[in-house]
Design an enzyme around this catalytic site. Structure first.
Site, mmCIF file in Angstrom:
data_model
loop_
_atom_site.group_PDB
_atom_site.id
_atom_site.type_symbol
_atom_site.label_atom_id
_atom_site.label_comp_id
_atom_site.label_asym_id
_atom_site.label_seq_id
_atom_site.Cartn_x
_atom_site.Cartn_y
_atom_site.Cartn_z
ATOM 1 N N GLU A 66 0.819 -1.211 0.000
ATOM 2 C CA GLU A 66 0.000 0.000 0.000
ATOM 3 C C GLU A 66 0.858 1.269 0.000
ATOM 4 O OE1 GLU A 66 -0.351 -2.604 1.921
ATOM 5 O OE2 GLU A 66 -2.457 -3.104 2.273
ATOM 6 N N LEU A 67 1.951 1.216 0.758
ATOM 7 C CA LEU A 67 2.775 2.418 0.862
ATOM 8 C C LEU A 67 3.415 2.758 -0.481
ATOM 9 C CD1 LEU A 67 3.943 4.655 2.567
ATOM 10 C CD2 LEU A 67 5.787 3.129 3.259
ATOM 11 N N ASP A 107 27.412 -12.296 -15.796
ATOM 12 C CA ASP A 107 27.294 -11.075 -14.983
ATOM 13 C C ASP A 107 27.429 -11.387 -13.497
ATOM 14 O OD1 ASP A 107 26.766 -9.390 -17.154
ATOM 15 O OD2 ASP A 107 24.629 -9.857 -17.123
ATOM 16 N N GLU A 131 28.530 -7.742 -2.711
ATOM 17 C CA GLU A 131 27.464 -7.455 -1.768
ATOM 18 C C GLU A 131 27.426 -8.333 -0.527
ATOM 19 O OE1 GLU A 131 23.592 -7.291 -3.557
ATOM 20 O OE2 GLU A 131 24.410 -5.838 -4.976
ATOM 21 N N LYS A 179 24.018 0.690 0.424
ATOM 22 C CA LYS A 179 23.431 -0.485 1.073
ATOM 23 C C LYS A 179 23.571 -0.450 2.586
ATOM 24 C CE LYS A 179 23.369 -3.373 -2.773
ATOM 25 N NZ LYS A 179 22.393 -4.352 -3.117
ATOM 26 N N ILE A 197 26.300 -4.168 -22.697
ATOM 27 C CA ILE A 197 26.319 -5.020 -21.500
ATOM 28 C C ILE A 197 25.247 -6.108 -21.553
ATOM 29 C CG2 ILE A 197 26.271 -4.970 -18.958
ATOM 30 C CD1 ILE A 197 28.706 -3.618 -20.311
ATOM 31 N N GLY A 198 24.333 -6.016 -22.494
ATOM 32 C CA GLY A 198 23.400 -7.133 -22.646
ATOM 33 C C GLY A 198 21.989 -6.746 -22.992
ATOM 34 N N GLU A 235 31.269 -0.548 -14.223
ATOM 35 C CA GLU A 235 30.663 0.786 -14.154
ATOM 36 C C GLU A 235 31.735 1.770 -13.674
ATOM 37 O OE1 GLU A 235 27.008 1.018 -11.859
ATOM 38 O OE2 GLU A 235 27.584 3.011 -11.186
ATOM 39 N N HIS A 242 22.174 5.415 -16.455
ATOM 40 C CA HIS A 242 21.060 5.756 -15.559
ATOM 41 C C HIS A 242 20.393 7.056 -15.963
ATOM 42 C CE1 HIS A 242 23.750 3.110 -13.299
ATOM 43 N NE2 HIS A 242 22.624 2.599 -12.846
HETATM 44 N N1 GLN Z 1 23.282 -8.134 -18.626
HETATM 45 C C1 GLN Z 1 22.525 -7.341 -17.742
HETATM 46 C C2 GLN Z 1 21.846 -6.222 -18.500
HETATM 47 O O1 GLN Z 1 22.399 -5.722 -19.415
HETATM 48 C C3 GLN Z 1 23.375 -6.763 -16.643
HETATM 49 C C4 GLN Z 1 22.570 -6.010 -15.616
HETATM 50 C C5 GLN Z 1 23.334 -5.563 -14.398
HETATM 51 O O2 GLN Z 1 24.530 -5.515 -14.372
HETATM 52 N N2 GLN Z 1 22.670 -5.205 -13.359
HETATM 53 O O3 GLN Z 1 20.747 -5.810 -18.208
HETATM 54 ZN ZN ZN Z 2 25.509 -3.467 -14.575
#
Ligand code: GLN
Ligand code: ZN
Length: 764
Positions: A18-19, A609, A615, A122, A441-442, A675, A704
């Site tokens: 809901e939030l 990937d 993490e 995080k 990257i994919g 990145e 982004h």
């Molecule tokens: N191969 C993934 C993509 O291009 C990699 C995503 C990611 O690194 N979070 O969406």
């Molecule tokens: Zn990525």
């Protein structure tokens, strides 16, 4: 001995998120702040009622947040950064500006200044992201008449006994970031403490019986000035008369153990799941009049607790000298979904193994009753025992062939046949790529219509054949698009994937998927991690047909695209009856099979990937070596089943890798794409200083943002890269996958990227 029950915090999103929906409606201008406030009030009321119905001795107040609890404190303690230039806006609008920033809007005089949001990072080793407080030498604090006080009033008006929760002053400072050079945020403690004192005094005066002070940094390797700051900080806080429950969680207290027991607080909470030894040690060391809160129920995982084990601990002789013990989950329940009972899509057996937030409240109730010798607890205890035994013995959990395969794995299964130099030669001969090869990257843009198609298919409203036809079209378009642009290594575009972990989890044995198992990631964003309940194996190829099709449409090399074992493990709720090392290796074998099948299908370049490789690192450094050893091994096991001529890529994003570069190098991928653009290639410098041995594709633009980078800008970044990476080992690619972008901006950005690579090649 008195027993009580409490929790450290409850999930805030609501049973049906809901939030989330209210927040997003508010941000779209569809509901007012007052209406949003009403949703928050309603959720708190319901969540407190659940706590009371489960017989908890207090409701916890202060765990609710419209975006993030650290952001709540930034406001409450009166330290909103000056750069936001607030003047008279109301509390919640300022709050959302801190969290989301201001984009440049309008023209001329009406134009609002753009202002980036607070950074996000995080929360310890969880997947929850908090907003990072910003500190400078002239940061000031002042107690605000914040929502905590009105929420306390709310709870009291409903007749609940209240335990308020605050982030402790040292953890609050620790979580922030210094924005001016040459000063330590620890120096702000002196200015911060009076504010905490006033807040505690006010809570005390308002009749709040207990205040939970979260100081999880006691589970970290603290520099000694931080350790030494605790005692002098807590004495004046204790003098306010407030009864404090010092809450620690996520890792053993280790060298901070004595310190934690010495602090002048009325109680200490220990995470008995992550630090079981600390529970009994604390009983030895705590003065008998202190309350010991034992986090016996895993607050971070979804499995039913072993209540017999918890009871056995509670019966330990060493605990008997204490006057009062509280029973609790190990940490806030923020990290688990709402209610397992709602998962009607799971079969009853699997469901009986699960315990989400609501069930964990019930487990506390049973535990307390059983510990008090209440015969009424027996049926529930029996049910819990049966479910646990069922899980232990279930053939769905244990696949002997998986264990046998793991046991028979040769020691060198995680080694490529030849070293990088030799592989590089073989791969050069095979692919004859230009210097500075370009790739992505994919994923390629996932438009609303593609998402709608996938959703329709998943709801059963579209036949498989039709869905597959749409995907084939998409792949053909994506390949043609890349050919036209002139990329060197192509991808199929990942149109069939909703999520990089879910896609594989759904095809692997050992995973289950919930319908409502959401947990907050940040703000209104929630994730629904798969539940990894059993031995993992791959019944059949998962991506081969799509990659084969894509390769058939082009002469250029087609890169196969997989998610790595560590990331799949990290982004799932994993079983707790087996070590993470073993689980990772099982997933690695499944991915290895896929890599080998891709190679057989003629796919010569395969990317695995691992964005989450960093993490899961334990909060304390002494756990890192072990962790990284199995994590990097799992990657190598996945990657090493192929010939020298097959080129393995990996991709990482989201976090800092500077401090684990040797381990990243030990993964021995032929090419790593990372990145880097947002940090102005800072990370690349680290790779250069480290003399990273294999090939690197530093991201040359930030995916982004919709902004299209210019050719010159990318050229400049590449020139910078060439200072630290020789041309023969440098790749050119964006920062991450393109799935959140539009096609037109993707086309423009990639065209500029390719042009920049072309111009530079001429100079080499
Ligand atoms: N191969 C993934 C993509 O291009 C990699 C995503 C990611 O690194 N979070 O969406
Ligand atoms: Zn990525």
């Amino acid at each position: 001995m008195t027993l009580r029950t409490h929790i450290l915090g409850f999930p805030r999103m609501g049973e049906n998120r809901e939030l989330k929906f209210a927040l997003e409606r508010h941000w779209r201008g569809e509901i007012t702040l007052d209406e949003l406030d009403e949703v928050g009030r309603d959720l708190r009321e319901r969540h407190w009622a659940l706590q009371r119905e489960a017989g908890l001795d207090f409701v916890t107040v202060g765990d609710f947040a419209f975006y993030d609890h650290v952001a709540n404190h930034i406001q409450f303690l009166g330290c909103e950064p000056a750069r936001f230039g607030f003047s008279g806006e109301d509390e919640l609008s300022r709050y959302f500006t801190l969290a989301r920033g201001v984009a440049r809007e309008g023209k001329g005089a009406s134009r609002q200044k753009s202002c980036p949001a607070l950074e996000m990072t995080k929360w310890f080793d969880t997947n929850y992201h908090y907003l990072v407080p910003e500190f400078s030498a002239d940061t000031t604090f002042s107690p605000q008449d914040g929502r905590l006080f009105s929420e306390v009033e709310e709870a009291r008006a409903l007749g609940h006994p209240v335990k308020a929760v605050l982030i402790g002053p040292l953890t609050f400072l620790w979580l922030g970031k210094e924005k001016t050079p040459g000063f330590s945020r620890l120096n702000l403690l002196e200015k911060l403490l009076p504010v905490y004192r006033q807040i505690l005094a006010r809570l005390h005066a308002a009749g709040v019986e207990w205040v939970q002070m979260d100081e999880p940094i006691l589970g970290l390797d603290l520099p000694s000035p931080w350790q030494q700051a605790f005692e002098p900080a807590y004495h004046p806080l204790a003098a306010t008369g407030a009864r404090m429950m010092l809450a620690t969680y996520f890792s053993p207290l280790a060298e901070n153990f004595n310190l934690a027991c010495r602090l002048p607080v009325a109680g200490l909470h220990i995470d008995a799941v992550r630090a079981p030894e600390d529970a009994l040690l604390a009983a030895d060391w705590l003065p008998a009049r202190r309350v010991l809160s034992l986090g016996l129920i895993d607050g971070r995982n979804v499995w039913r607790a072993d209540l017999d084990k918890a009871l056995a601990l509670l019966r330990a002789e060493r605990l008997s000298k204490l006057r009062e013990i509280w029973l609790a989950p190990s940490c806030s329940l923020l990290h688990v979904p709402f209610r397992a009972e709602a998962e009607k899509g799971l079969d009853a057996e699997l469901r009986s193994w699960l315990s989400f937030a609501v069930e964990k409240l019930q487990e506390l109730r049973i535990l307390k009753a059983a510990a008090q010798g209440d015969a009424g607890a027996q049926p529930a205890l029996e049910e819990s025992r049966n479910a646990l035994q069922g899980r232990k013995a279930s053939p769905r959990v244990h696949a002997p062939e998986v264990a046998a395969r793991l046991a028979a794995l040769p020691a060198d299964a995680d080694r490529r046949k030849s070293p990088f130099q030799k592989r590089q030669k073989a791969q050069r001969a095979r692919f004859s790529l230009p210097l500075l090869p370009t790739t992505t990257i994919g994923s390629f843009p996932q438009t609303a219509s593609l998402r709608a198609t996938r959703a329709a298919f998943r709801r059963g409203e579209m036949p498989l054949d039709d869905y597959a036809a749409v995907l084939r079209d998409k792949i053909a378009q994506t390949v043609a698009f890349q050919e036209e642009l002139g990329l060197d290594v192509l991808v199929h575009g990942e149109a069939e994937r909703n999520d990089m972990v879910e896609y594989f989890g759904e095809q692997l044995a050992g995973f289950a998927f919930t319908a409502h198992g959401w947990v907050q990631s940040y703000g209104s964003r929630c994730v629904k991690p798969p539940i990894l309940y059993g031995d993992v194996s791959r019944p059949k190829p998962m991506t081969v047909e799509w990659s084969r099709l894509a390769q058939s449409l082009t002469q250029k090399p087609m890169k196969g695209m997989l998610t790595g074992p560590v990331t799949i493990l990290q982004w799932s709720f994993a079983r707790d009856d087996q070590s993470r090392a073993v689980i990772a290796e099982q997933i690695a074998l499944a991915i290895r099979d896929e890599v080998i099948d891709l190679e057989k299908a003629g796919i010569g370049i395969i990317q695995i990937d691992e964005p989450a490789i960093r993490e899961g690192l334990p909060p304390r450094r002494n756990g890192w070596v072990d962790h990284l050893a199995w994590a990097t091994r799992a990657f190598r096991v996945a990657a090493s089943g192929v010939a020298d001529e097959t080129q393995i890529h990996t991709h990482m994003c989201y976090s800092e890798f500077n401090d684990i570069l040797p381990e990243i190098a030990s993964m021995d991928a032929d090419v790593i794409t990372i990145e880097t653009s947002r940090s102005g290639m800072e990370l690349l410098q680290a790779f250069g200083d480290f003399h990273y041995p294999n090939a690197i594709g530093p991201g040359v633009y930030d995916i982004h943002s919709p902004r299209v980078p210019s050719v010159e800008e990318i050229e400049a970044l590449l020139l910078k890269a060439l200072e630290v990476i020789p041309a023969g080992r440098l790749w050119v690619n964006p920062d991450c996958g393109l799935k959140t972008r539009d096609w037109p901006e993707t086309k423009a950005a990639l065209a500029n990227m390719i042009e920049a690579a072309r111009r530079l090649r001429k100079t080499l």
